[in-house]
Design an enzyme around this catalytic site. Sequence first.
Site, PDB file in Angstrom:
ATOM      1  N   ILE A   5      25.351  29.845   1.433  1.00  0.00           N
ATOM      2  CA  ILE A   5      24.063  29.491   0.840  1.00  0.00           C
ATOM      3  C   ILE A   5      23.452  28.275   1.523  1.00  0.00           C
ATOM      4  CG2 ILE A   5      22.990  28.615  -1.276  1.00  0.00           C
ATOM      5  CD1 ILE A   5      25.063  30.401  -2.805  1.00  0.00           C
ATOM      6  N   SER A  14      26.086  26.917 -10.985  1.00  0.00           N
ATOM      7  CA  SER A  14      26.710  28.230 -10.881  1.00  0.00           C
ATOM      8  C   SER A  14      26.583  28.940 -12.215  1.00  0.00           C
ATOM      9  CB  SER A  14      28.197  28.081 -10.517  1.00  0.00           C
ATOM     10  OG  SER A  14      28.895  29.295 -10.694  1.00  0.00           O
ATOM     11  N   TYR A  50      36.566  24.183 -11.916  1.00  0.00           N
ATOM     12  CA  TYR A  50      35.322  24.428 -11.178  1.00  0.00           C
ATOM     13  C   TYR A  50      34.157  24.611 -12.148  1.00  0.00           C
ATOM     14  CZ  TYR A  50      31.903  26.895  -8.259  1.00  0.00           C
ATOM     15  OH  TYR A  50      30.759  27.297  -7.612  1.00  0.00           O
TER      16      TYR A  50
END
Length: 250
Positions: free
Chosen positions: A19, A138, A151
């Site tokens: 990305i 995310s 995460y």
Amino acid sequence: MAQKFENKVVIVTGGTSGIGLATAKAFADEGASVFVTGRRQAALDAAVKTIGGRVTGVQGDMGKLADIDRLYDAVQQKHGHIDVVFANAGGGEFAALGSITEEHYQSTFDSNVKGVLFTVQKALPLMRDGGSIVLTSSTTSISGTPAFSVYSATKAAIRSFARNWILDLKDRHIRVNAISPGVTDTAGLNELFGGGDQAQGTKDYLAGLIPAGRVGQPEEIAKAVLFLASDDASFVNGVELFVDGGQVQI
């Protein structure tokens, strides 16, 4: 036809693959002077060639404050100001509760939270009023994933940064938004999923859960980042924009 980011100075951290690379190239194609960072010099050199245009590579680990300082020293020497920061550097590994180590926790939070915080904070003296900051969050910020809690927690923190920083920066009219990609076809994702046929099988399975019927491409995420960074999004502030084919909406 005028390019949207002509005469703009843009920072893209973690810009050597996936990305970050696609977004840095998109900014460069729209006329920006782009500074990209990466940890490995060989990958950084390759990315600079791929991006083209007015691009400068600065090697560094954004989890280390001295490396962030070196990035902005390079910007200061060439331009003296910043218009856009895309704080994208970060990553994660699987570790289920019960097997999480202190090192796993520390490295993930250093990269994904500490790095983003100080990448943005240290940019502020160079940021033009009315500039734009885009943070990479995310879909894991709002949905559970087995063995991915550390995460996911870092990405929830990133989303919270956007909500709070728009208040801290309101007098300077600097917008802060979070981009939240879903499953995206990158080398990093393939590595996370074990590579080869195993990774492809996992992506195929996940594609079946996505209303769009497929995983995303880095270039699709890049287009959304450029929208948030551009004047087209002049009244968009503090949002979390999901670019995930609809997965978290069902």
